[in-house]
Motif scaffolding. Structure first.
Motif, PDB file in Angstrom:
ATOM      1  N   PHE A   1       0.672  -1.270   0.202  1.00 58.70           N
ATOM      2  CA  PHE A   1       0.091   0.097   0.152  1.00 58.70           C
ATOM      3  C   PHE A   1       0.859   1.171  -0.104  1.00 58.70           C
ATOM      4  O   PHE A   1       0.351   2.239  -0.679  1.00 58.70           O
ATOM      5  N   GLU A   2       2.121   1.313   0.754  1.00 57.69           N
ATOM      6  CA  GLU A   2       2.773   2.506   0.809  1.00 57.69           C
ATOM      7  C   GLU A   2       3.496   2.607  -0.699  1.00 57.69           C
ATOM      8  O   GLU A   2       3.460   4.019  -1.150  1.00 57.69           O
ATOM      9  N   LYS A   3       3.867   1.747  -1.430  1.00 63.00           N
ATOM     10  CA  LYS A   3       4.271   1.837  -2.830  1.00 63.00           C
ATOM     11  C   LYS A   3       3.185   2.417  -3.639  1.00 63.00           C
ATOM     12  O   LYS A   3       3.224   3.296  -4.493  1.00 63.00           O
ATOM     13  N   LEU A   4       1.806   2.018  -3.306  1.00 65.18           N
ATOM     14  CA  LEU A   4       0.832   2.624  -4.211  1.00 65.18           C
ATOM     15  C   LEU A   4       0.512   3.943  -3.908  1.00 65.18           C
ATOM     16  O   LEU A   4       0.384   4.722  -4.744  1.00 65.18           O
ATOM     17  N   LEU A   5       0.665   4.442  -2.470  1.00 65.69           N
ATOM     18  CA  LEU A   5       0.258   5.795  -2.093  1.00 65.69           C
ATOM     19  C   LEU A   5       1.700   6.685  -2.739  1.00 65.69           C
ATOM     20  O   LEU A   5       1.192   7.699  -3.127  1.00 65.69           O
ATOM     21  N   MET A   6       2.744   6.353  -2.790  1.00 66.26           N
ATOM     22  CA  MET A   6       3.720   7.172  -3.057  1.00 66.26           C
ATOM     23  C   MET A   6       4.029   7.178  -4.623  1.00 66.26           C
ATOM     24  O   MET A   6       4.356   8.487  -5.026  1.00 66.26           O
ATOM     25  N   THR A   7       3.818   6.207  -5.456  1.00 57.45           N
ATOM     26  CA  THR A   7       3.312   6.328  -6.749  1.00 57.45           C
ATOM     27  C   THR A   7       2.468   7.352  -7.154  1.00 57.45           C
ATOM     28  O   THR A   7       2.498   8.215  -8.071  1.00 57.45           O
ATOM     29  N   TRP A   8       1.295   7.025  -6.393  1.00 50.85           N
ATOM     30  CA  TRP A   8       0.056   8.017  -6.907  1.00 50.85           C
ATOM     31  C   TRP A   8       0.657   9.431  -6.410  1.00 50.85           C
ATOM     32  O   TRP A   8       0.393  10.426  -7.247  1.00 50.85           O
ATOM     33  N   SER A   9       1.111   9.750  -5.223  1.00 52.04           N
ATOM     34  CA  SER A   9       1.469  11.174  -4.766  1.00 52.04           C
ATOM     35  C   SER A   9       2.323  11.775  -5.912  1.00 52.04           C
ATOM     36  O   SER A   9       2.454  12.943  -6.448  1.00 52.04           O
ATOM     37  N   PHE A  10       3.667  11.025  -6.384  1.00 54.12           N
ATOM     38  CA  PHE A  10       4.534  11.482  -7.229  1.00 54.12           C
ATOM     39  C   PHE A  10       3.759  11.753  -8.512  1.00 54.12           C
ATOM     40  O   PHE A  10       4.177  12.930  -9.172  1.00 54.12           O
TER      41      PHE A  10
END
Length: 1057
Positions: free
Chosen positions: A495-504
């Motif tokens: 989930f953290e990877k999902l959130l950080m890629t969306w934010s970037f």
């Protein structure tokens, strides 16, 4: 001494004398006269042994032939940090065998070997290898300064740090207190040094001595002063304490004679020698004098030359200030120079204690000699210490026997009679035990009071020290347990990877050329997996813009970017051993993938062509840039996109039957179209590919330029904020100028009209009012008769019988004068009223102007506040573009994240509505390292350790649901945000800052949550079947896109070529 892993460093054992001395053959004609001489004895301890060895090498020991150093070997010269010396004679240099030295014939000489001496540690080595190994060991950053606590230092640096701290300690500590404190410590039996220091501090914190520098409280202000003379109370006895623990030959000081006797309780000392009855004659030290300031600065920074500076203390001051007489409640010492911690450090540096049980504290001999403190115990002190040891040992023996159930009773029927001496001894012991119990009870009470005093915090304080209170927090509306977040999140551990890629992608959407999108659309697009269909539009757009950025960076002439973990080393990419399904290898993929690996570098995926062919470019990029260490599944993904399994045959034929051989490992695989195969990839593999591409794109020139642009934009926003705030202050000042202070209302009617009646209260004057210049109420005759002058005339006529004609003329003249006076008064009054009416009219006009001006300023202030709000939005956008940062931290260190409206993704759209981003508030569990740092920070505040068990207990009771290290959870309802704000305690430092942020952005957070829930249909109640009984005729839909789900209808909303 420097510490190694919080323990003292064990020095290398010193060599024995037998290893450095050899006997000298005695020359005598009579063999029987030659007798063997005993070897000198070794020292009892390391210090004595070191002195003996050094005296041998220096030639100062009797009976040992001195060593003469030769110039060829560099004897006794220092090399580095050690000194090298030869402990032997060199071929006739020096004295011959048996030659007398200083009148004594030597029997021993130094061995013919070199020794190396390390002066910092007092170690002596007989071989160079051991010396170098020890020297290298001391040079490693493994040691800790015992005084300051600094770690990761070399031994020599730690030793210098300790010496510096000790010098600073002795220069700061009040010189006048040193002898009194050390006298109180000498021969004391106390288990803990902290307890001993606390006792001494309680005795001397309000007792002062001559020549001591203090602060004087004068009308609430503190001034630096020096005590000129101390006047003890007259009732003070001059005799010394009768305690057996103090030496009888020590004469009591004239000031505070009982304070140094720790055998007396504090109450007894204050009763015999009350510090509040002392008077101190102090002289203020004049401020601004250079010498005094320089001396104070040097003392505060430890810039002194040790004990010599103590005698020089005060020579640079001019005592030109005023003198006053005060008591102890008006003076105090500087906390930098005298505090519990400083006193403890001073005592620890000046005293030692034997390792035996119940050994007394002893002042070091060198320190005792300096301050004239006796080092030899008297018989009284020694006997008192022995008695104390016996009592304690008997007490421990009784406790052990009681614990083990051992009883020493005499045989039945035989009771041993007790003598009078034994009875007296028992009574004495009972009294002594009772006194000890009372002393221990008082000590426990004092420790409890000290613990409570330490807990008196100044808020806002460290959050771990702020506890929930039923009396304070419940009336304030704060809740004890944090609202429970939802731990069920998409993609599980990723989930953290999902959130950080969306934010970037949302933050750098402008340079990449992609519109902002919601987290829900991103999640559903990744989960979209329908075979033989095109991927979701959002996924196609994401891959296309990332691949375009990489190819554009290559076209611009930059070096190919690589993964950050690949810089400086060769990554693990052993593809020769890779084997996919159906036995596929890299040789299977090479014919298909190699052409794609060359074409993607120059291929531009245009939006006009619908981003056609991005799947092939993705395959080429992965083949060239990825490796098995960073992206372990990239070869499996390429195989999945380029090949598919052969369909099962309906009946066996020669063409579909089993084959005995396979070509290039493609048995059971047939080539496939990548655009039809991408949708069937696993959603976690899609996310891994996007994260890998983002890592590459993040190092391209276009992203670096965007970061520089963000820095420039942030600077401009800060400048605009300064200008707008200055304009806001100007408008507020103008509004204050238009609103003068209220004045008391004058008497009159409510509308402000001025009364035309002028009738003074409490007078007998007639009521006169003017209307059109005529009089009302009284006639001329009445006024004339009431006039005193007319009464006088009438009396004269009646008394003197004068001519009536003269009386008539006089009366007419008086009436005419009165009429003229009334007319003048009437004109004057009319002019005054006309002037007041004109002023009132002008005020009304000015009031209308002021009201219009106020309205204009209010509108202008409202517009400025809105502009400030927009600047706050922009400031948050650009500051979080440069560095990802949470909204705040709670009391336990958990991170609170709100990631909407950052970078290229604005918080509000052009229509003024909130843009949907994540629409949620996230919480991330605290790491163990951060939790330990917070505990240490809290321990430093209260000077006692905050235990992990205490923090764990609070987390179990206040968090509701614990989060593991780095675990994520979410709040997605506005009510939960309000409950979170009610749980946060503003008395804590971290939660106070977090609460401010939530109050600032609470409206925007709730708007985003409501819009997300509205679009997802989470707040709509399901309709009952009773209202859906009517069947509706299906109608033809004009736009077939309406059947698509929300994420499938996503489109690019910015102009892109």
């Amino acid at each position: 001494m420097p510490l190694l892993k919080r323990k003292p460093v064990i020095p290398t054992p010193l060599p024995q004398l037998s290893s450095v001395l050899t006997p000298i053959p005695q020359q005598s004609t009579d063999p029987s006269a030659v007798k063997e001489v005993a070897l000198p004895l070794d020292g009892k301890d390391d210090e004595e042994q070191l002195e003996i060895l050094l005296s041998v090498f220096r030639g100062e020991m009797n009976g040992v032939q001195p060593s003469v150093s030769t110039s060829t070997n560099g004897n006794s010269s220092s090399t580095g940090k050690g000194k090298k010396g030869r402990a032997s004679l060199a071929n006739g240099n020096g004295h011959g065998n048996g030659e007398e030295v200083n009148g004594i014939k030597p029997f021993w000489k130094s061995s013919d070997k070199e020794c190396w001496y390390l002066p910092e540690t007092g170690e002596i080595f007989t071989d160079y290898e051991s010396f170098c190994a020890r020297r290298a060991f001391y040079a490693q950053p493994l040691f800790q300064c015992e005084v300051s606590g600094k770690s990761s230092l070399s031994y020599f640096t730690a030793l210098q740090s300790e010496q510096k701290e000790v010098r600073q300690l002795h220069s700061r500590f009040p010189r006048q207190l040193k002898k009194a404190v050390l006298s109180a410590v000498q021969f004391q039996i106390e288990g803990k040094l902290d307890t001993l220091a606390d006792k001494i501090f309680e005795r001397f914190h309000d007792r002062f001595f001559d020549e001591e520098k203090v602060f004087v409280d004068v009308d609430g202000d503190k001034y630096l002063a020096r005590i000129v003379k101390t006047f003890p109370p007259r009732s003070l006895a001059t005799s010394t304490s009768s305690s057996p623990f103090k030496p009888s030959y020590l004469t009591a000081p004239s000031l505070h004679p009982y304070a140094t006797d720790l055998s007396l309780s504090l109450e007894e000392v204050n009763e015999k020698d009350d510090p509040s009855k002392y008077f101190y004659n102090v002289r203020l030290i004049e401020e601004g004098y250079p010498e005094g300031i320089a001396a104070e600065y040097a003392s505060a920074n430890g810039q002194s030359n040790g004990p010599d500076d103590e005698e020089e203390d005060g020579k640079g001051e001019k005592w030109m200030g005023s003198t006053m007489e005060v008591q102890c409640d008006k003076i105090s010492r500087d906390r930098i120079n005298f505090s519990r911690a400083m006193l403890k450090r001073f005592i620890r540096d000046c005293v030692v204690r034997d390792t035996a049980v119940y050994s007394p504290w002893m002042v070091k001999p060198s320190v005792a000699l300096r301050y004239g403190i006796p080092t030899e115990m008297t018989d009284e002190i020694r006997q008192g210490i022995l008695n104390y040891k016996e009592r304690q040992m008997d007490k421990r023996k009784r406790e052990r026997e009681e614990r083990l159930g051992i009883t020493n009773l005499p045989p039945a029927g035989e009771e041993e009679p007790k003598s009078k001496k034994q009875k007296k001894e028992e009574e004495r012991k009972l009294k002594e035990e009772e006194r000890l119990r009372e002393k221990e009870a008082k000590e426990r009470e004092r420790e409890e009071e000290e613990r409570k005093r330490k807990k008196a915090l100044k808020y806002p304080a460290e959050d771990l020290l702020v506890e929930w209170s039923e009396e304070k927090d419940r009336p304030a509306g704060r809740i004890e347990v944090r609202p429970i977040p939802n731990k069920i999140l998409p993609f599980g551990d990723q989930f953290e990877k999902l959130l950080m890629t969306w934010s970037f992608l949302n933050v750098v959407g402008k340079p990449l050329g992609i519109s902002s999108f919601s987290l829900d659309d991103y999640e559903q697009s990744l989960y979209h997996s329908e075979a033989y269909t095109s991927p979701a539009p959002l996924i196609s757009e994401i891959h296309s813009v990332l691949l375009n950025a990489l190819s554009a960076d290559l076209t611009a002439g930059h070096e190919p970017v690589r993964s950050l973990s690949s810089y400086g080393r060769e990554p693990d990419n052993d593809t020769d051993y890779w084997e996919g399904k159906k036995g596929a290898t890299t040789e299977t993929l090479s014919p298909v993938v190699l052409p794609l690996a060359e074409s993607w570098k120059t291929k531009v995926l245009s939006i006009k062509d619908g981003r056609k062919g991005w799947e092939s470019s993705l395959i080429g990029c992965l083949w060239e840039r990825a490796n098995l260490e960073i992206l372990p599944n990239y070869l499996d993904n390429i195989l999945h996109l380029t090949f598919e399994d052969k369909p099962a045959p309906t009946r066996p034929t020669w063409s579909t039957g089993p084959s005995t051989s396979s070509t290039n490992g493609t048995n059971g695989l047939i080539p496939a179209r990548p655009e039809k195969r991408y949708g069937t990839l696993h959603h976690s593999h899609k996310l891994d590919i996007i994260a890998f591409l983002i890592e590459l794109v993040n190092q391209t020139e276009v992203i670096r330029e965007f970061m520089e642009e963000s820095t420039v934009n942030l600077t401009e926003v800060r400048k605009d904020q300064v200008e707008v705030k200055r304009e806001l202050r100007r408008v507020q000042a103008e509004r204050e100028a238009l609103e003068p202070k209220e004045k008391p209302k004058e008497e009159g009617d409510e509308n402000g009209d001025i009364s035309m009646e002028a009738k003074p209260e409490g007078t007998d004057s007639p009521d006169v009012s003017m209307t059109n210049g005529h009089t009302n109420g009284h006639t001329d005759r009445d006024e004339l008769e009431d006039s005193p002058s007319v009464q006088d005339d009438l009396s004269d006529v009646e008394s003197d019988h004068k001519d009536l004609s003269a009386i008539g003329a006089s009366r007419r003249k008086a009436m005419k004068e009165k009429a003229l006076e009334r007319e003048a008064e009437s004109n004057l009054r009319n002019q005054k009223l006309a002037k007041e009416r004109e002023e009132l009219r002008i005020k009304k006009l000015e009031g209308k102007h002021i009201a219009n001006e106020k309205k204009r300023l209010m509108d202008e202030e409202e517009a400025i506040n809105q502009k400030l709000k927009n600047l706050e939005y922009d400031f948050r956008r650009w500051i979080y573009t440069l560095r990802s940062k949470p909204l705040g931290y709670d009391r336990f260190g958990n991170k609170i994240w709100w990631m909407d409206g950052l970078g290229s993704s604005t918080l509000f759209g052009s229509d003024g509505k909130i843009n949907l981003g994540s629409g949620r508030l996230y919480i991330q569990g605290v790491d163990e390292e951060d939790e330990d740092i917070l505990r240490v920070s809290a321990s430093n505040v209260v000077d006692e350790e905050v235990l992990r068990e205490y923090v764990e207990g609070r987390r179990d009771g206040e968090e509701g649901m614990r989060l593991e290290k780095g675990e994520w959870a979410v709040w997605d309802h506005p009510d939960q945000v309000r409950e979170l704000m009610n749980w946060l305690n503003p008395r804590g430092i971290r939660e106070n800052q977090l609460l401010k942020q939530l109050r600032m952005w609470g409206s925007e957070i709730e708007q985003g949550m409501r819009r997300r829930r509205s679009l997802a249909g989470l707040d709509q109640a399901p309709e009952s079947d009773e209202h859906n009984t009517r069947k509706l005729r299906p109608t033809r839909k004009v736009n077939q896109d309406e059947d698509k789900e929300g994420y499938m209808s996503w489109k690019v909303s910015i102009a892109i070529t």
